[in-house]
Design a protein around this motif. Structure first.
Motif, short mmCIF file in Angstrom:
data_model
loop_
_atom_site.label_atom_id
_atom_site.label_comp_id
_atom_site.label_asym_id
_atom_site.label_seq_id
_atom_site.Cartn_x
_atom_site.Cartn_y
_atom_site.Cartn_z
N ILE A 4 0.95 -1.26 0.04
CA ILE A 4 0.10 -0.07 -0.01
C ILE A 4 0.84 1.40 -0.12
O ILE A 4 1.80 1.38 0.74
N ARG A 5 0.56 2.09 -0.87
CA ARG A 5 1.26 3.47 -0.83
C ARG A 5 0.45 4.41 -0.05
O ARG A 5 -0.55 4.83 -0.17
N VAL A 6 1.28 5.26 1.00
CA VAL A 6 0.92 5.96 1.80
C VAL A 6 1.53 7.35 1.57
O VAL A 6 2.87 7.20 1.52
N CYS A 7 0.74 8.33 1.54
CA CYS A 7 1.52 9.68 1.77
C CYS A 7 0.82 10.39 3.14
O CYS A 7 0.07 10.34 3.59
N ILE A 8 2.36 11.03 3.77
CA ILE A 8 2.02 11.85 5.09
C ILE A 8 2.45 13.09 4.88
O ILE A 8 3.67 13.50 4.50
N CYS A 9 1.52 14.21 5.26
CA CYS A 9 2.16 15.65 5.16
C CYS A 9 1.64 16.10 6.36
O CYS A 9 0.60 16.51 6.76
N GLU A 10 2.89 16.69 7.04
CA GLU A 10 2.92 17.04 8.38
C GLU A 10 4.10 18.13 8.59
O GLU A 10 5.16 17.58 8.23
N ASP A 11 3.92 19.06 8.80
CA ASP A 11 5.07 20.26 8.99
C ASP A 11 5.84 20.00 10.41
O ASP A 11 6.94 20.65 10.57
N ASP A 12 5.55 19.29 11.30
CA ASP A 12 6.08 18.92 12.43
C ASP A 12 7.02 17.79 12.21
O ASP A 12 6.30 16.66 12.03
N GLY A 25 4.52 0.09 10.80
CA GLY A 25 4.45 -0.95 11.64
C GLY A 25 3.04 -1.41 11.69
O GLY A 25 2.71 -2.67 11.84
N PHE A 26 1.83 -0.58 11.56
CA PHE A 26 0.61 -1.09 11.33
C PHE A 26 0.05 -1.94 10.45
O PHE A 26 -0.29 -3.20 10.48
N PHE A 27 0.81 -1.43 9.31
CA PHE A 27 0.45 -2.35 7.95
C PHE A 27 1.56 -3.70 7.95
O PHE A 27 0.98 -4.84 7.50
N ARG A 28 2.66 -3.49 8.62
CA ARG A 28 3.53 -4.59 8.77
C ARG A 28 2.77 -5.72 9.70
O ARG A 28 3.07 -6.94 9.16
N GLN A 29 2.18 -5.44 10.68
CA GLN A 29 1.28 -6.26 11.42
C GLN A 29 0.36 -6.85 10.41
O GLN A 29 -0.32 -8.08 10.87
N LYS A 30 -0.12 -6.13 9.46
CA LYS A 30 -1.39 -6.78 8.69
C LYS A 30 -0.89 -7.58 7.45
O LYS A 30 -1.59 -7.93 6.70
N GLY A 31 0.54 -7.59 7.50
CA GLY A 31 1.11 -8.49 6.32
C GLY A 31 1.45 -7.57 5.14
O GLY A 31 1.50 -8.30 4.03
N LEU A 32 1.21 -6.52 5.33
CA LEU A 32 1.50 -5.42 4.14
C LEU A 32 2.94 -4.73 4.21
O LEU A 32 3.12 -4.30 5.28
N THR A 33 3.37 -4.20 3.11
CA THR A 33 4.38 -3.50 2.99
C THR A 33 3.75 -2.06 2.69
O THR A 33 2.92 -1.88 1.93
N ALA A 34 4.32 -1.06 3.36
CA ALA A 34 3.82 0.32 3.30
C ALA A 34 4.82 1.15 2.71
O ALA A 34 6.01 1.22 3.49
N ALA A 35 4.74 1.38 1.50
CA ALA A 35 5.71 2.30 0.96
C ALA A 35 5.16 3.77 1.17
O ALA A 35 4.11 4.65 0.66
N TYR A 49 3.97 16.21 -7.11
CA TYR A 49 2.98 15.30 -7.93
C TYR A 49 1.88 16.39 -8.20
O TYR A 49 0.76 16.44 -7.58
N PRO A 50 2.24 17.20 -9.33
CA PRO A 50 1.35 18.08 -9.70
C PRO A 50 0.05 17.67 -10.57
O PRO A 50 -0.69 18.12 -10.80
N ALA A 51 0.28 16.50 -11.06
CA ALA A 51 -0.60 15.77 -12.21
C ALA A 51 -1.49 14.78 -11.20
O ALA A 51 -2.45 14.23 -11.89
N GLY A 52 -1.32 14.63 -10.11
CA GLY A 52 -2.31 13.81 -9.21
C GLY A 52 -1.34 12.92 -8.23
O GLY A 52 -0.25 12.77 -8.43
N LEU A 53 -2.05 12.22 -7.23
CA LEU A 53 -1.24 11.49 -6.15
C LEU A 53 -1.47 10.04 -6.51
O LEU A 53 -2.60 9.51 -6.54
N PRO A 54 -0.29 9.46 -6.53
CA PRO A 54 -0.35 7.93 -6.88
C PRO A 54 -0.41 7.02 -5.56
O PRO A 54 0.40 6.06 -5.23
N PHE A 55 -1.33 7.34 -4.46
CA PHE A 55 -1.32 7.16 -3.17
C PHE A 55 -2.91 6.12 -2.92
O PHE A 55 -3.84 6.69 -3.73
#
Length: 238
Positions: A4-12, A25-35, A49-55
């Motif tokens: 699963i592809r995940v994007c995080i946007c956080e300024d802290d 860690g959450f997705f690892r426990q579910k048997g998934l690889t989180a990119a 990603y000006p043309a759209g988000l691949p997540f």
């Protein structure tokens, strides 16, 4: 789905690192690889990603800098109505506005690890419910294209280019078989020959030398690919 592809946007930065660690860690426990890809501002994310988000999931802090998370969400929704967004904020006043732009979940700071896990579980459930309507994404002529998996007939690699064929259209762009096989699910797309991945959902029948597709066309099957393709075809319809 095993990735699963995940994007995080956080300024802290501290929060950003924590979210990345907990999400992986959450997705690892579910048997998934989180990119996971991380960004510290809305502007940085849109620049990449000006043309759209691949997540398949976006964790978005509302209290960003010049462009806040709500403004970013509106821009995203203009291109993509289905991307699950988990809003993160320290203020309750954004709840109603967040749901107006289709928030999957809303995390109020300070949140507990189990709150984040519950939010990510909801995203996972959304993706599982969409499994039959799973989308395949790629960039084509500067735009991020999403196709329903069931609409794709096959993908063919020729040189440094990939052609994605549906019943009504063909998309050609730069790419390799290696990248394609990493991105697309093995359970659905199987090699018919050295240069073609065929979608089992659109295979009508196969012989030892030919694969007949739902649009009436056929493609050649190489000797080395027949056994695996035949096995996949039988298992798909069991």
């Amino acid at each position: 789905m095993d990735r699963i592809r995940v994007c995080i946007c956080e300024d802290d930065v501290t929060q950003l690192e924590y979210l990345q660690q907990e999400t992986e860690g959450f997705f690892r426990q579910k048997g998934l690889t989180a990119a996971v890809e991380t960004f510290e501002s809305a502007e940085q994310l849109l620049f990449h990603y000006p043309a759209g988000l691949p997540f398949q999931c976006l964790l978005l802090d509302i209290g960003l800098g010049k462009m806040d998370g709500m403004d970013l969400a509106r821009k995203i929704r203009a291109q993509d109505r289905e991307l699950p967004i988990i809003f993160i904020t320290g203020e309750k006043g954004y709840v109603f506005e967040g749901y107006k732009v289709g928030a999957a979940r809303y995390l109020l700071k300070p949140y507990k690890p189990e709150d984040l896990a519950e939010a990510l579980s909801s995203v996972l459930q959304i993706q599982e419910e969409r499994s039959e309507e799973e989308y395949l994404g790629f960039y084509f002529q500067g735009e991020y294209i999403k196709l329903k998996r069931k609409d794709v007939l096959l993908a063919e690699v020729h040189g440094h280019y990939i052609s994605i064929k549906t019943k009504g259209q063909e998309y050609t762009f730069k790419g390799s078989m290696k990248v394609l096989r990493e991105e697309w699910p093995d359970s659905c797309f199987v090699l018919a020959n050295r240069s073609m991945l065929v979608n089992l959902q659109n295979v009508e029948r196969i012989t030892r030398t030919e694969c007949f597709l739902s649009d009436g066309s056929s493609i050649p099957i190489s000797r080395g690919c027949y056994q695996n393709l035949n096995k996949g075809f039988v298992e798909w319809f069991m």
